[in-house]
Design an enzyme around this catalytic site. Structure first.
Site, PDB file in Angstrom:
ATOM      1  N   LEU A  44      -9.411   7.711   2.433  1.00 43.41           N
ATOM      2  CA  LEU A  44      -8.652   6.866   3.365  1.00 43.41           C
ATOM      3  C   LEU A  44      -8.651   5.452   2.818  1.00 43.41           C
ATOM      4  O   LEU A  44      -9.658   4.989   2.280  1.00 43.41           O
ATOM      5  CB  LEU A  44      -9.295   6.915   4.745  1.00 43.41           C
ATOM      6  CG  LEU A  44      -8.830   5.952   5.839  1.00 43.41           C
ATOM      7  CD1 LEU A  44      -9.040   6.582   7.217  1.00 43.41           C
ATOM      8  CD2 LEU A  44      -9.571   4.604   5.796  1.00 43.41           C
ATOM      9  N   ASN A  45      -7.500   4.749   2.956  1.00 46.12           N
ATOM     10  CA  ASN A  45      -7.543   3.304   2.712  1.00 46.12           C
ATOM     11  C   ASN A  45      -6.690   2.543   3.716  1.00 46.12           C
ATOM     12  O   ASN A  45      -6.988   2.612   4.910  1.00 46.12           O
ATOM     13  CB  ASN A  45      -7.271   2.918   1.254  1.00 46.12           C
ATOM     14  CG  ASN A  45      -5.982   3.385   0.678  1.00 46.12           C
ATOM     15  OD1 ASN A  45      -5.706   4.574   0.606  1.00 46.12           O
ATOM     16  ND2 ASN A  45      -5.155   2.460   0.228  1.00 46.12           N
ATOM     17  N   ASP A  46      -5.644   1.838   3.335  1.00 47.41           N
ATOM     18  CA  ASP A  46      -4.993   0.868   4.213  1.00 47.41           C
ATOM     19  C   ASP A  46      -4.547   1.443   5.556  1.00 47.41           C
ATOM     20  O   ASP A  46      -3.912   2.508   5.596  1.00 47.41           O
ATOM     21  CB  ASP A  46      -3.736   0.312   3.540  1.00 47.41           C
ATOM     22  CG  ASP A  46      -4.014  -0.360   2.216  1.00 47.41           C
ATOM     23  OD1 ASP A  46      -5.126  -0.217   1.702  1.00 47.41           O
ATOM     24  OD2 ASP A  46      -3.099  -1.006   1.690  1.00 47.41           O
ATOM     25  N   TYR A 105       3.322   4.513  -0.066  1.00 45.30           N
ATOM     26  CA  TYR A 105       2.383   3.397  -0.018  1.00 45.30           C
ATOM     27  C   TYR A 105       2.446   2.717   1.355  1.00 45.30           C
ATOM     28  O   TYR A 105       3.093   3.187   2.275  1.00 45.30           O
ATOM     29  CB  TYR A 105       2.667   2.418  -1.152  1.00 45.30           C
ATOM     30  CG  TYR A 105       2.071   2.824  -2.486  1.00 45.30           C
ATOM     31  CD1 TYR A 105       1.738   4.155  -2.762  1.00 45.30           C
ATOM     32  CD2 TYR A 105       1.835   1.890  -3.488  1.00 45.30           C
ATOM     33  CE1 TYR A 105       1.191   4.522  -3.976  1.00 45.30           C
ATOM     34  CE2 TYR A 105       1.289   2.258  -4.705  1.00 45.30           C
ATOM     35  CZ  TYR A 105       0.973   3.572  -4.953  1.00 45.30           C
ATOM     36  OH  TYR A 105       0.436   3.941  -6.163  1.00 45.30           O
ATOM     37  N   SER A 106       1.789   1.587   1.465  1.00 43.48           N
ATOM     38  CA  SER A 106       1.575   0.978   2.786  1.00 43.48           C
ATOM     39  C   SER A 106       2.866   0.459   3.407  1.00 43.48           C
ATOM     40  O   SER A 106       3.829   0.114   2.730  1.00 43.48           O
ATOM     41  CB  SER A 106       0.573  -0.158   2.670  1.00 43.48           C
ATOM     42  OG  SER A 106      -0.716   0.351   2.433  1.00 43.48           O
ATOM     43  N   ASP A 176       4.380  -3.234   0.648  1.00 37.70           N
ATOM     44  CA  ASP A 176       3.715  -3.452   1.934  1.00 37.70           C
ATOM     45  C   ASP A 176       4.570  -4.255   2.920  1.00 37.70           C
ATOM     46  O   ASP A 176       4.173  -5.332   3.386  1.00 37.70           O
ATOM     47  CB  ASP A 176       2.369  -4.161   1.742  1.00 37.70           C
ATOM     48  CG  ASP A 176       1.513  -3.540   0.658  1.00 37.70           C
ATOM     49  OD1 ASP A 176       1.686  -2.344   0.405  1.00 37.70           O
ATOM     50  OD2 ASP A 176       0.683  -4.259   0.074  1.00 37.70           O
TER      51      ASP A 176
END
Length: 821
Positions: A44-46, A105-106, A176
Site C-alpha cells: 500500500l502507498n499513497d 498512479y495517484s 497526481d
C-alpha cells in the site's frame, strides 16, 4: 501478473481464488496493526480519491495485492461511515487501458451534483529504445478522468492530457492531479519536474470539469527540490495553502532529514489575475517522523478538512520486516486540520475516541512508573505542568523498550529516538518553545505523536516488541492511558462472490438491560442502574460480529432515545442494523435486572407496548438473508403478534435457501400469560431448527424430563439434528442421533452472567460459519469438541464483565486472553 502488463479484474479474481494461503499467512502475521488501515496482502502507498458522499467516506489507495514491493499499481478501496467500521471493497481501479497499462498512479476525487469525479495519472513506460532516461523521454504521464454515482461502479475512462498538453519546458514527470473549486471555476494542480530538474506545480482551469486549459504554475523563487509530488491546494481557516512532497531537498539542520519531504506552503493568490505566490519564509514540514508522505485532504459533510497520509516513504534507507510476511505499509490515522497563527494544526478526528476501551489515570509520573505499563497498543494523553511556566525540564519518555521521546529544555529540542526495532530508523527532532502536552497513539508497529495540541507531529513505524511506558526527568505530568480496540473491517464486499464469508441473521427482541450498580440487593432496594444493550437475538448477533464475522439483526425499536441508544450500541458492535425498523407509536422495551453476589440475575420487564412485537411479515423482504449462512431466533417474541408471523415467514425463507436454522428457547416465563401456551409454541418451532440450544433449567419445562438423554427422542424431531445442552460453569454437551460429546466449562470469577448463554450460542455459531459448515451432520467429534471448548471459553470470558453485549470480547481481546490462560 507481470510488471508493465495490463491487469484486468478477471485476472485479480483468478489470483484471489488461487492464493487463499497467502491471505491467511498475512492475516496471522504478528506485526499487523490494530487500528490502522493496511493492505489485506501486498503493498500500500499513497491515499487517493478521498471523499465523502451520502454519509459514506471513500478511502482509495495505491495498492498491489500480489506482493509486498509495489511492482504493479492498482487502486484499493475502503469505505466507512464512522472511521471505526470499514468495508474492504477490494480493488477499484485497474491498469487495463492503453493509457494506464503500466500503473494507475495517484489521483483525487471531486464530488458535485451527486457525482464523484475522479482524476488520476496513467503511467506508460516505453521500451522501444535503450537510451531513455525516463525523465525527459521514455515515459507517458497521462491524466485521466472518470465518474461514479456510488463510489463503487466506475464509468468509462476519458483521456484529458498526455505529455503533449503540458508546457514544453516540463519533463515527463507530471502526475497526481487534485481539483478544487474557486469562484465558480475549477482548478487542477499537477505535481511536476521541469527539464532543469526543478520542482513545481502546474495549474489548469476548467468551467465544466471536462475541458481544461493550462493556466499557470506555482513554484519557489529559488529551486526547492527537483520534483513536487502529490500537490493539494485548499483554503483552511481563511488561509490558502498547498501541501506537496518535494523530492531532492537536502537536510537543513534538524529539518528535511528524510530522503523525501512533505511540506505545507502558505499561498497568496489572485485567481482572476492569474497570480499565485508562495510565502516561502513560512514553508514548514507537515510531519517530523520517519514515515509520512503523500498526504491527501478533503472536506467532509461536516465541513471538516481531514488529512490521511501514507505511513511510509519511497526510496528510504530504512526498511520494514513485514515484507517477509507478505505485506508492507499502512495509512495514518485521519487528522482534522486547522490553521492557527500561520501554523498547520493536526489533531486526530474525534471518532477515534470510540476505539478507547479501559482507561487509567495517573496523577504523577511516579504513579505511572510504579504501575509498570507494558502495553504496545494504547493511546496516551500527557499534560505537563509546573508552578512557573506550564512546561517541563529535561525529560525522557519511554514509549516502549528502546523507543524514547527526549526533551531538552536548554536546546528546545524534542527528539524521537529509536534504539530498538527501528530497522535503520534512528533519530528525528523538532524545535519547540515548551513541552506542554502530548497525545500518543501506539499501535503494534507504529507511533503517531501529536505535540502541543497538534502543532507538531511525529509518525513512524517501529518494530520493538517489548512494551514499557514510563516518564523520567524534571517534569510533573498527569497521564491518561486507554487500551485501544481494533478497527472492525468487513472484507466481504471486495471478495469474489464464491469466496465470501457467510454470516448470521438473527430475529427477535432488542431491549435495554438496566443493571444495578451494586450486587446483592433486591430489585426494590436498588437505587442506581447502569444501562446495557441487550435482547437474546441481539446478543447472539453481537457475539458473532465481535468474533469477526458478519451478523445482522431483524427487529423494531421505538423511535425514541432508547431506540437511538440501541442502534448506536449495535452499530458499535459491528452488527448490520439496516433491517432494524423504527416505530413512532410503540416503545423500545426495557428490562431491570437484579444481580446476586454470584452474578446470577432476576428480571423485571417493561414491554406492554413493545415495538419489537410489531415487526410484521411484510417487513421481512427478500434480501434479508443475502449472504447469510445461519438464521437464529428465540422464544421471547413468539407470543401472538405480527412478529410471530414474521418469524414463520423468515424460517420458511431460510429453509428454502437451505440455510442452517438455530433456536434457543431462552424461556422467560414472566412474559407469557399462559405457561401451557409457551410450551406449545416452543414445541411448534423447535422441530423447524437444525440446532437447538437448551439449558438445564429449560429441559424439564419443555420435555418433562430431568435427564437429557431421556429427553433426546423428543428434542431430535423434525429438522433438528443437533442439541446443545448447556450447564453453566459445568460446561456443555452436544447430542446428535449418532454420538454425543461433553466438555467441561472454564472456571472464572463471574461478575455478571447476563448474556452468558447468548455468548455461548454466538461463539458456537461463529465456528460453524468460520468452517463453512452447511450440514450439521458433517461435524466430526473432534470438531465438536473444539467448537464446545471455544464456546465455553467465550461464555466464561463474557461473565467476567457486566452487561451482555457490552461484556463480549472482540476477537483480538479474546485470543489474547486465551493465550494467557
Amino acid at each position: 501478473m507481470e510488471k508493465y502488463q495490463k491487469v484486468y479484474r478477471s485476472d485479480y479474481e483468478q489470483w484471489y481464488r488461487d492464493n487463499r494461503n497467502y491471505r491467511e499467512k498475512v492475516k496471522n502475521a504478528p506485526g499487523r496493526l490494530k487500528y490502522h488501515l493496511m493492505p489485506e496482502t501486498g503493498w500500500l502507498n499513497d491515499p487517493n480519491g478521498l471523499c465523502q458522499k451520502d454519509g459514506t467516506y471513500h478511502i482509495y489507495y495505491q495498492y498491489t495485492p500480489f506482493e509486498p514491493t509495489g511492482e504493479i499499481k492498482l487502486w484499493g478501496h475502503y469505505a466507512t461511515k464512522d472511521f471505526i467500521h470499514y468495508e474492504d471493497r477490494g480493488p477499484f481501479l485497474f491498469p487495463d487501458h492503453d493509457y494506464d497499462a503500466h500503473g494507475v498512479y495517484s489521483g483525487s476525487a471531486f464530488v458535485e451534483n451527486g457525482t464523484i469525479h475522479y482524476f488520476y495519472t496513467g503511467n506508460i513506460k516505453l521500451f522501444d529504445r535503450d537510451d531513455y532516461d525516463y525523465i525527459t523521454a521514455g515515459r507517458g504521464s497521462n491524466t485521466l478522468h472518470f465518474t461514479s454515482r456510488d463510489g463503487d461502479a466506475a464509468g468509462a475512462k476519458e483521456l484529458i492530457f498526455t505529455n503533449r498538453d503540458y508546457p514544453q519546458d516540463v519533463s515527463c514527470h507530471v502526475r497526481d492531479p487534485k481539483v478544487f473549486k474557486r469562484n465558480g471555476a475549477y482548478y487542477m494542480v499537477l505535481g511536476a519536474r521541469d527539464r532543469e530538474s526543478r520542482g513545481l506545480v502546474l495549474l489548469y482551469r476548467s468551467d465544466d470539469l471536462k475541458n481544461w486549459k493550462y493556466y499557470s504554475r506555482i513554484t519557489t523563487k529559488e529551486p526547492f527540490g527537483y520534483m513536487w509530488e502529490c500537490p493539494d491546494l485548499f483554503e483552511l481557516d481563511g488561509q490558502l495553502c498547498m501541501l506537496s512532497c518535494p523530492q531532492g531537498v537536502g537536510p537543513q539542520g534538524i529539518d528535511y532529514r528524510n530522503v523525501h519531504q512533505c511540506t505545507v506552503m502558505p499561498l497568496s493568490c489572485d485567481f482572476e489575475r492569474n497570480s499565485c505566490e508562495i510565502e516561502e519564509e513560512k514553508i514548514r514540514m507537515v510531519d517530523r517522523g520517519f514515515d509520512f508522505y503523500a498526504p491527501q485532504t478533503f472536506c467532509d459533510e461536516k465541513g471538516r478538512r481531514i488529512l490521511i497520509g501514507w505511513m511510509g516513504i519511497p526510496d528510504a534507507e530504512y526498511g520494514n520486516p513485514t515484507v517477509e510476511d507478505g505485506w508492507q505499509h499502512a495509512l495514518t490515522l485521519p487528522r482534522e486540520l486547522h490553521m492557527k497563527d500561520g501554523r498547520l494544526i493536526q489533531t486526530p478526528i474525534e471518532e477515534l475516541n470510540m476505539l478507547r476501551s479501559e482507561g487509567y489515570s495517573y496523577e504523577s509520573k511516579e504513579e505511572l512508573n510504579e504501575a509498570g505499563e507494558e502495553q504496545l497498543v494504547f493511546e496516551a494523553e500527557i499534560c505537563f505542568h509546573s508552578s512557573n511556566d506550564n512546561s517541563c525540564d529535561d525529560t525522557v519518555i519511554e514509549l516502549r523498550k528502546g523507543t524514547e521521546l527526549i526533551y531538552s529544555r536548554r536546546d528546545g529540542l524534542l527528539t524521537l529516538s529509536l534504539k530498538e526495532g527501528g530497522y535503520g530508523r534512528t533519530e528525528r527532532s523538532v524545535k519547540v518553545e515548551a513541552l506542554r502536552n502530548l497525545r500518543i497513539y501506539s499501535d503494534t508497529t507504529s507511533l503517531e505523536i501529536f505535540v502541543n495540541d497538534g502543532e507538531e507531529v511525529f509518525t513512524t513505524r517501529v518494530y520493538g516488541k517489548r512494551g514499557g511506558f514510563r516518564i523520567d526527568g524534571g517534569c510533573s505530568a498527569k497521564v491518561r492511558i486507554y487500551r485501544m480496540n481494533s478497527f472492525i473491517i468487513d472484507r466481504e464486499p471486495g471478495r469474489p462472490e464464491a469466496e465470501k464469508q457467510k454470516g448470521l441473521c438473527a430475529i427477535g427482541e432488542a431491549l435495554i438491560d438496566f443493571i444495578p450498580e451494586r450486587k446483592g440487593q433486591r430489585l426494590k432496594d436498588v437505587t442506581a442502574f447502569k444501562r446495557a444493550a441487550g435482547g437474546a437475538p441481539a446478543n447472539v448477533a453481537g457475539a458473532v460480529s465481535r468474533l469477526g464475522l458478519p451478523a445482522r439483526l431483524l427487529t423494531k425499536t421505538g423511535n425514541d432515545a432508547f431506540g437511538d441508544y440501541l442502534i448506536e450500541c449495535f452499530t458499535a458492535a459491528g452488527i448490520d442494523t439496516s433491517f432494524i425498523k423504527r416505530d413512532s407509536i410503540k416503545e423500545t422495551p426495557l428490562a431491570f435486572v437484579s444481580l446476586a453476589e454470584d452474578g446470577n440475575r432476576d428480571f423485571q420487564f417493561y414491554r406492554k407496548n413493545s415495538a419489537d412485537l410489531f415487526y410484521s411479515p411484510e417487513e421481512v423482504t427478500s434480501e434479508v438473508l443475502d449472504g447469510c449462512g445461519i438464521l437464529h431466533f428465540g422464544s421471547v417474541d413468539l407470543v401472538e403478534s405480527p412478529m410471530k408471523e414474521a418469524h414463520r415467514k423468515l424460517i420458511r425463507m431460510a429453509a428454502d435457501k437451505e440455510i442452517l436454522i438455530s433456536f434457543d428457547p431462552n424461556l422467560r416465563l414472566s412474559l407469557w400469560k399462559d405457561d401451557v401456551k409457551l410450551k406449545e409454541t416452543v414445541l411448534e418451532f423447535m422441530p423447524q431448527a437444525d440446532i437447538v440450544k437448551i439449558s438445564e433449567e429449560e429441559l424439564e419445562f419443555i420435555t418433562g424430563k430431568t435427564e437429557i438423554k431421556e429427553a433426546l427422542p423428543e428434542l431430535l424431531q423434525g429438522k433438528t439434528r443437533c442439541v446443545l445442552y448447556t450447564r453453566g460453569r459445568d460446561g456443555a454437551a452436544a447430542y446428535t442421533e449418532q454420538w454425543s460429546v461433553s466438555r467441561p466449562g472454564l472456571r472464572v470469577e463471574a461478575r455478571d452472567t447476563t448474556g452468558a448463554g447468548d455468548s455461548f450460542t454466538g461463539a458456537f455459531l461463529s465456528r460453524l460459519l468460520s468452517y463453512g459448515i452447511t450440514d450439521i451432520t458433517e461435524i466430526s467429534i473432534g470438531q465438536m469438541e473444539d467448537f464446545l471448548d471455544f464456546a465455553n471459553a467465550y461464555a466464561a470470558r463474557t461473565t467476567m464483565a457486566e452487561g451482555g453485549l457490552t461484556a463480549m470480547a472482540s476477537k483480538q481481546a479474546f485470543e489474547e486472553w486465551m493465550r494467557r490462560k
